[in-house]
Scaffold this motif. Structure first.
Motif, PDB file in Angstrom:
ATOM      1  N   VAL A  53      93.237 -42.950  36.839  1.00  0.00           N
ATOM      2  CA  VAL A  53      93.605 -43.622  35.531  1.00  0.00           C
ATOM      3  C   VAL A  53      94.610 -44.613  35.578  1.00  0.00           C
ATOM      4  N   ALA A  54      95.476 -44.385  35.998  1.00  0.00           N
ATOM      5  CA  ALA A  54      96.827 -45.219  36.218  1.00  0.00           C
ATOM      6  C   ALA A  54      97.691 -45.065  37.403  1.00  0.00           C
ATOM      7  N   GLY A  55      97.622 -46.170  38.126  1.00  0.00           N
ATOM      8  CA  GLY A  55      98.306 -46.197  39.369  1.00  0.00           C
ATOM      9  C   GLY A  55      97.550 -46.892  40.553  1.00  0.00           C
ATOM     10  N   HIS A  56      96.565 -47.510  40.332  1.00  0.00           N
ATOM     11  CA  HIS A  56      95.707 -48.412  41.361  1.00  0.00           C
ATOM     12  C   HIS A  56      96.587 -49.387  42.429  1.00  0.00           C
ATOM     13  N   THR A  57      97.625 -49.742  41.940  1.00  0.00           N
ATOM     14  CA  THR A  57      98.623 -50.619  42.732  1.00  0.00           C
ATOM     15  C   THR A  57      99.358 -49.686  43.872  1.00  0.00           C
ATOM     16  N   ARG A  58     100.079 -48.493  43.075  1.00  0.00           N
ATOM     17  CA  ARG A  58     100.721 -47.685  43.830  1.00  0.00           C
ATOM     18  C   ARG A  58      99.962 -46.947  44.945  1.00  0.00           C
ATOM     19  N   VAL A  59      98.640 -46.792  44.634  1.00  0.00           N
ATOM     20  CA  VAL A  59      97.762 -46.068  45.764  1.00  0.00           C
ATOM     21  C   VAL A  59      97.486 -47.299  46.794  1.00  0.00           C
ATOM     22  N   LYS A  60      97.104 -48.526  46.649  1.00  0.00           N
ATOM     23  CA  LYS A  60      96.915 -49.440  47.568  1.00  0.00           C
ATOM     24  C   LYS A  60      98.202 -49.867  48.538  1.00  0.00           C
ATOM     25  N   ALA A  61      99.412 -49.558  47.609  1.00  0.00           N
ATOM     26  CA  ALA A  61     100.552 -49.712  48.452  1.00  0.00           C
ATOM     27  C   ALA A  61     100.756 -48.528  49.555  1.00  0.00           C
ATOM     28  N   ALA A  62     100.534 -47.376  48.710  1.00  0.00           N
ATOM     29  CA  ALA A  62     100.632 -46.103  49.601  1.00  0.00           C
ATOM     30  C   ALA A  62      99.650 -46.165  50.878  1.00  0.00           C
ATOM     31  N   LYS A  63      98.622 -46.823  50.726  1.00  0.00           N
ATOM     32  CA  LYS A  63      97.519 -46.851  51.803  1.00  0.00           C
ATOM     33  C   LYS A  63      98.000 -47.535  53.006  1.00  0.00           C
ATOM     34  N   GLU A  64      98.550 -48.835  52.502  1.00  0.00           N
ATOM     35  CA  GLU A  64      99.216 -50.143  53.387  1.00  0.00           C
ATOM     36  C   GLU A  64     100.301 -49.333  54.094  1.00  0.00           C
ATOM     37  N   LEU A  65     101.159 -48.402  53.487  1.00  0.00           N
ATOM     38  CA  LEU A  65     102.306 -47.772  54.177  1.00  0.00           C
ATOM     39  C   LEU A  65     101.938 -46.684  55.230  1.00  0.00           C
ATOM     40  N   GLY A  66     100.647 -46.291  55.001  1.00  0.00           N
ATOM     41  CA  GLY A  66     100.194 -45.096  55.996  1.00  0.00           C
ATOM     42  C   GLY A  66     100.413 -43.764  55.325  1.00  0.00           C
ATOM     43  N   MET A  67     100.616 -43.888  54.258  1.00  0.00           N
ATOM     44  CA  MET A  67     101.045 -42.558  53.558  1.00  0.00           C
ATOM     45  C   MET A  67      99.711 -41.530  53.586  1.00  0.00           C
ATOM     46  N   GLU A  68      99.644 -40.213  53.835  1.00  0.00           N
ATOM     47  CA  GLU A  68      98.588 -39.385  53.691  1.00  0.00           C
ATOM     48  C   GLU A  68      98.450 -38.745  52.435  1.00  0.00           C
TER      49      GLU A  68
END
Length: 250
Positions: A53-68
């Protein structure tokens, strides 16, 4: 309204909203740096089907950082219509907000141990903001005067190209891209150059008239507000300008 519950979701299970109207790719590097510096502090808002709902940018950043996994809050008390509205309002609110330039400069001046350029704040970008009168009904401005205060800085003291050079070196070695794409990325790498506007102002005071003219035209310094408008560094509606001129002639 009950307390917000934080749950952790595997990042693989969180789904982007397919019709998300907000284009956010350019913000991802800044958010990555924020997460690395401060941690993941703002949870992702998802619906009952794990759609963002809110947080698309944070999710993309987390993926690039390798967060699980990332912290989330589930909007299970909102209707589908409310979720659509909230998603749009959350994005729109960022556009409506503006900076108090004087307070912003004060805050930046008190941050000494964190490189704020990583988050989009360029050194000196608001140094002269308080020199311009906050007056809706006049074109009069207090233009900063550039006077010699010390030794003339060197070119390298005005421009830090270290980050852009590192990026260009990485682009040069990259495989799997076309030469046209490579050149585009190299041209774009200049966005990472960092200007020291205090040293630029000092250099301007020492410079020849021709160098000063070109520095003004490049918007490295702004001496005349009308010239700045003519060159496209500021814009005002024509009817507002006409109103100002009528008042000056009155």
């Amino acid at each position: 309204m009950g307390r917000m519950q934080i749950v952790y979701r595997s990042i693989k299970d969180i789904l982007p909203y397919e019709k998300n109207p907000r284009i956010n790719d350019e913000a991802v590097p800044v958010v990555k740096e924020s997460i690395k510096e401060f941690g993941f502090r703002i949870p992702i808002v998802i619906d009952v089907n794990d759609v963002i709902v809110a947080g698309h940018t944070r999710v993309k950043a987390a993926k690039e950082l390798g967060m699980e996994e990332v912290p989330c809050t589930i909007a299970d008390d909102l209707t589908e219509e409310q979720i659509k509205a909230f998603r749009l309002i959350d994005n729109k609110s960022a556009e409506i907000a503006t900076w108090d330039e004087e307070l912003l400069q004060q805050e930046l001046s008190e941050i000494l141990d964190i490189d704020m350029s990583m988050f989009g704040f360029e050194e000196g970008e608001t140094d002269f903001a308080d020199e311009i009168e906050d007056n809706t009904y006049t074109m009069k401005t207090n233009i900063p005067q550039y006077e010699i205060a010390g030794e003339c800085p060197t070119i390298s003291e005005m421009l830090d190209k270290e980050k852009s050079r590192e990026l260009i070196a990485e682009i040069e070695k990259a495989e799997g891209i076309t030469e046209e794409e490579r050149q585009f990325l190299k041209d774009a790498a200049g966005r990472h150059n960092v200007f020291n506007y205090r040293n630029i102002a000092e250099y301007y005071a020492h410079a020849t008239p021709e160098m000063q003219r070109l520095m003004e035209k490049s918007a490295l310094v702004i001496i005349d507000i009308n010239n700045a408008i003519a060159n496209g560094y500021a814009s005002l509606f024509a009817d507002v300008l006409d109103t100002m001129e009528d008042e000056e002639d009155a």
